[in-house]
Scaffold this motif. Structure first.
Motif, PDB file in Angstrom:
ATOM      1  N   ILE A 112       0.869  -1.834  -0.295  1.00  0.00           N
ATOM      2  CA  ILE A 112      -0.041  -0.026  -0.167  1.00  0.00           C
ATOM      3  C   ILE A 112       0.850   1.511   0.451  1.00  0.00           C
ATOM      4  CG2 ILE A 112      -1.518   1.664   0.991  1.00  0.00           C
ATOM      5  CD1 ILE A 112      -2.689  -1.494   2.162  1.00  0.00           C
ATOM      6  N   GLY A 113       0.490   2.460  -1.417  1.00  0.00           N
ATOM      7  CA  GLY A 113       1.170   3.563  -0.538  1.00  0.00           C
ATOM      8  C   GLY A 113       1.480   4.248  -2.321  1.00  0.00           C
ATOM      9  N   GLY A 114       1.882   5.333  -2.185  1.00  0.00           N
ATOM     10  CA  GLY A 114       2.001   5.683  -3.153  1.00  0.00           C
ATOM     11  C   GLY A 114       3.742   5.716  -4.053  1.00  0.00           C
ATOM     12  N   GLY A 115       3.393   7.138  -5.683  1.00  0.00           N
ATOM     13  CA  GLY A 115       5.115   7.646  -5.630  1.00  0.00           C
ATOM     14  C   GLY A 115       6.459   6.210  -6.011  1.00  0.00           C
ATOM     15  N   HIS A 116       7.750   7.131  -5.814  1.00  0.00           N
ATOM     16  CA  HIS A 116       9.160   6.201  -5.681  1.00  0.00           C
ATOM     17  C   HIS A 116       8.439   5.603  -4.705  1.00  0.00           C
ATOM     18  CE1 HIS A 116      10.183   8.603  -9.391  1.00  0.00           C
ATOM     19  NE2 HIS A 116       9.516   9.882  -8.470  1.00  0.00           N
ATOM     20  N   GLY A 117       7.935   5.303  -3.772  1.00  0.00           N
ATOM     21  CA  GLY A 117       7.831   4.524  -2.578  1.00  0.00           C
ATOM     22  C   GLY A 117       7.711   3.233  -3.218  1.00  0.00           C
ATOM     23  N   LEU A 118       6.709   3.005  -3.936  1.00  0.00           N
ATOM     24  CA  LEU A 118       5.297   1.934  -3.729  1.00  0.00           C
ATOM     25  C   LEU A 118       6.032   0.722  -5.219  1.00  0.00           C
ATOM     26  CD1 LEU A 118       2.915  -0.326  -3.110  1.00  0.00           C
ATOM     27  CD2 LEU A 118       2.240   1.061  -4.749  1.00  0.00           C
ATOM     28  N   GLY A 119       6.735   1.725  -5.886  1.00  0.00           N
ATOM     29  CA  GLY A 119       6.953   1.115  -6.880  1.00  0.00           C
ATOM     30  C   GLY A 119       7.745   0.520  -7.273  1.00  0.00           C
ATOM     31  N   ARG A 120       9.214   1.193  -5.963  1.00  0.00           N
ATOM     32  CA  ARG A 120      10.228   0.209  -5.365  1.00  0.00           C
ATOM     33  C   ARG A 120      10.580  -0.716  -4.650  1.00  0.00           C
ATOM     34  NH1 ARG A 120      14.742   1.980  -7.288  1.00  0.00           N
ATOM     35  NH2 ARG A 120      16.692   1.300  -5.980  1.00  0.00           N
ATOM     36  N   VAL A 121       9.187  -0.619  -4.450  1.00  0.00           N
ATOM     37  CA  VAL A 121       8.804  -1.970  -3.470  1.00  0.00           C
ATOM     38  C   VAL A 121       7.952  -3.564  -3.983  1.00  0.00           C
ATOM     39  CG1 VAL A 121       6.512  -2.854  -1.931  1.00  0.00           C
ATOM     40  CG2 VAL A 121       8.055  -1.101  -1.046  1.00  0.00           C
ATOM     41  N   LEU A 122       7.486  -2.637  -5.172  1.00  0.00           N
ATOM     42  CA  LEU A 122       7.030  -4.293  -5.919  1.00  0.00           C
ATOM     43  C   LEU A 122       8.128  -4.787  -6.650  1.00  0.00           C
ATOM     44  CD1 LEU A 122       3.687  -2.029  -7.158  1.00  0.00           C
ATOM     45  CD2 LEU A 122       3.464  -4.304  -5.891  1.00  0.00           C
ATOM     46  N   SER A 123       8.631  -3.907  -7.072  1.00  0.00           N
ATOM     47  CA  SER A 123       9.759  -4.202  -8.249  1.00  0.00           C
ATOM     48  C   SER A 123      10.886  -5.088  -7.420  1.00  0.00           C
ATOM     49  CB  SER A 123      10.425  -2.818  -9.023  1.00  0.00           C
ATOM     50  OG  SER A 123      11.558  -2.609  -7.903  1.00  0.00           O
ATOM     51  N   SER A 124      10.603  -5.344  -6.281  1.00  0.00           N
ATOM     52  CA  SER A 124      11.528  -6.291  -5.178  1.00  0.00           C
ATOM     53  C   SER A 124      10.871  -7.161  -5.143  1.00  0.00           C
ATOM     54  CB  SER A 124      11.792  -5.105  -4.124  1.00  0.00           C
ATOM     55  OG  SER A 124      11.144  -5.208  -3.889  1.00  0.00           O
ATOM     56  N   LEU A 125       9.666  -7.027  -5.412  1.00  0.00           N
ATOM     57  CA  LEU A 125       8.557  -8.170  -5.408  1.00  0.00           C
ATOM     58  C   LEU A 125       8.365  -8.716  -6.901  1.00  0.00           C
ATOM     59  CD1 LEU A 125       6.208  -7.234  -3.005  1.00  0.00           C
ATOM     60  CD2 LEU A 125       7.920  -8.875  -2.586  1.00  0.00           C
ATOM     61  N   ALA A 126       9.023  -8.572  -8.015  1.00  0.00           N
ATOM     62  CA  ALA A 126       8.844  -9.393  -8.896  1.00  0.00           C
ATOM     63  C   ALA A 126       8.592 -10.668  -9.651  1.00  0.00           C
ATOM     64  CB  ALA A 126       9.382  -8.495 -10.340  1.00  0.00           C
ATOM     65  N   ASP A 127       9.111 -11.007  -8.897  1.00  0.00           N
ATOM     66  CA  ASP A 127       9.318 -12.927  -8.664  1.00  0.00           C
ATOM     67  C   ASP A 127       8.101 -13.139  -8.097  1.00  0.00           C
ATOM     68  OD1 ASP A 127      11.212 -12.400 -10.049  1.00  0.00           O
ATOM     69  OD2 ASP A 127      13.506 -13.034  -8.131  1.00  0.00           O
ATOM     70  N   TYR A 128       7.772 -12.251  -7.194  1.00  0.00           N
ATOM     71  CA  TYR A 128       6.242 -13.021  -7.134  1.00  0.00           C
ATOM     72  C   TYR A 128       5.446 -13.452  -7.458  1.00  0.00           C
ATOM     73  CZ  TYR A 128       8.647 -13.578  -1.957  1.00  0.00           C
ATOM     74  OH  TYR A 128       8.759 -14.017  -0.749  1.00  0.00           O
ATOM     75  N   GLY A 129       5.199 -12.362  -9.102  1.00  0.00           N
ATOM     76  CA  GLY A 129       4.034 -12.220  -9.819  1.00  0.00           C
ATOM     77  C   GLY A 129       2.812 -11.765  -9.488  1.00  0.00           C
ATOM     78  N   SER A 130       1.839 -12.826  -9.669  1.00  0.00           N
ATOM     79  CA  SER A 130       0.469 -12.303  -9.988  1.00  0.00           C
ATOM     80  C   SER A 130       0.331 -12.374  -8.170  1.00  0.00           C
ATOM     81  CB  SER A 130      -0.063 -13.587 -10.610  1.00  0.00           C
ATOM     82  OG  SER A 130       0.332 -14.312 -10.353  1.00  0.00           O
ATOM     83  N   GLN A 131       1.025 -12.811  -6.986  1.00  0.00           N
ATOM     84  CA  GLN A 131       0.770 -13.289  -5.942  1.00  0.00           C
ATOM     85  C   GLN A 131       0.982 -11.948  -5.714  1.00  0.00           C
ATOM     86  OE1 GLN A 131       3.859 -16.710  -6.151  1.00  0.00           O
ATOM     87  NE2 GLN A 131       3.459 -16.320  -3.966  1.00  0.00           N
ATOM     88  N   VAL A 132       0.983 -10.625  -6.236  1.00  0.00           N
ATOM     89  CA  VAL A 132       1.298  -9.210  -5.648  1.00  0.00           C
ATOM     90  C   VAL A 132       0.479  -8.369  -5.878  1.00  0.00           C
ATOM     91  CG1 VAL A 132       3.397  -7.497  -5.555  1.00  0.00           C
ATOM     92  CG2 VAL A 132       3.658 -10.205  -5.193  1.00  0.00           C
ATOM     93  N   THR A 133      -0.019  -7.744  -5.327  1.00  0.00           N
ATOM     94  CA  THR A 133      -0.973  -6.381  -5.946  1.00  0.00           C
ATOM     95  C   THR A 133      -0.680  -5.314  -4.768  1.00  0.00           C
ATOM     96  OG1 THR A 133      -3.255  -7.736  -5.540  1.00  0.00           O
ATOM     97  CG2 THR A 133      -3.724  -5.731  -5.233  1.00  0.00           C
ATOM     98  N   GLY A 134      -0.442  -4.040  -5.796  1.00  0.00           N
ATOM     99  CA  GLY A 134      -0.313  -3.212  -5.018  1.00  0.00           C
ATOM    100  C   GLY A 134      -1.752  -2.164  -5.156  1.00  0.00           C
TER     101      GLY A 134
END
Length: 298
Positions: A14-36
């Motif tokens: 949960i979040g926005g801006g560059h911070g959330l983008g950074r978290v989501l990019s670090s979780l890319a390997d989890y694929g569709s298990q991740v929701t932002g």
């Protein structure tokens, strides 16, 4: 290497801006298990200009998250990331923002518009706007002033008494469902008052977080924020979050520095998180390692 538990873990960030983008990019390997779940109240920059003349929700933070999740550069990704330069009205506008606005104007549901772009750019994690209805962040100061707009809140000289959304809007139902089904929920990093808090101000999100059985973790910023949030202690930030979650307690703090003043009820994961190139920014691989540890410990 993913374990069986890792392969089934559902993570919501949960979040926005560059911070959330950074978290989501670090979780890319989890694929569709991740929701932002992304804040939609931005009223600055290209996004703010579009909202001023076209209305609608703020697209900028969602575009930023999608950009950071693109693993295979392509003509499509270059088009989506393109920013106009020059002296005309298009100067500073991001083409991705305009594409999403155009889809919105074609009466395509905002979430469907995002999913069209995700499919085009082969982005697997889900990106969900906190609400599909336009709303702005507002604040009440201790002397009773009403401050409207995210950029104005960021420019306050002191911490506001409270925040609210104007108008009050419903949360996107898919965001609520993602929270209810999540095993791990991540708050932050990023701008506390203007990226993290707006999502928590939604009544539907508040109730979903209240009853969630997920482990909730707060990721601290590495550097001190500018503006009023920079004057808030971590203890105060956690209090604001928990109040907005109807008393639901945050379980874990992911931080680069031990926080001696926090109550023992908070588990602290103290790890080196800073990028070697930019000490104020989280390193994707270090952040992924921290979240992997959180997943393994649940």
């Amino acid at each position: 290497m993913f374990t069986k538990s890792t392969e089934t873990t559902r993570i919501v960030a949960i979040g926005g801006g560059h911070g959330l983008g950074r978290v989501l990019s670090s979780l890319a390997d989890y694929g569709s298990q991740v929701t932002g779940i992304v804040t939609t109240t931005d009223n600055g920059g290209s996004t703010g200009r579009i909202r001023a003349c076209q209305g609608g929700i703020a697209w900028g933070d969602m575009r930023n998250c999608i950009n950071q999740l693109i693993t295979e550069p392509s003509i499509g990704s270059m088009i989506f990331e393109y920013r106009f330069r020059g002296t005309g009205e298009l100067n500073g506008h991001n083409l991705g923002n305009l594409m999403l606005t155009a889809l919105d104007n074609l009466c395509i549901r905002p979430l469907d518009a995002i999913n069209l772009i995700r499919d085009m750019l082969q982005v697997k994690p889900y990106i969900i706007p906190m609400s599909e209805h336009p709303s702005d962040l507002a604040a009440i100061t201790y002397d009773g002033q009403i401050i409207n707009g995210e950029t104005s809140v960021d420019e306050l000289a002191e911490i506001p008494k409270r925040l609210y959304l104007e108008p009050a809007v419903p949360a996107t139902k898919e965001a609520v469902n993602a929270i209810l089904e999540a095993d791990i929920i991540l708050l932050g990093p990023g701008s506390f008052l203007t990226s993290i808090m707006p999502v928590l101000l939604l009544r539907d999100i508040e109730q979903a977080l209240k009853v969630s059985t997920a482990k909730i973790a707060f990721i601290t910023n590495i550097d001190k924020e500018k503006g009023p949030a920079g004057e808030m202690s971590l203890k105060t930030m956690l209090h604001w979050c928990e109040r907005a979650m109807a008393g639901r307690t945050i379980d874990t703090i992911i931080t680069d520095v031990h926080q001696p003043l926090l109550a023992p009820k908070y588990q602290q994961m103290v790890l080196d998180l800073a990028s070697n190139n930019h000490e104020w920014r989280h390193d994707r691989n270090k952040l992924k390692h921290a979240i992997d540890e959180l997943v393994a410990s649940r």
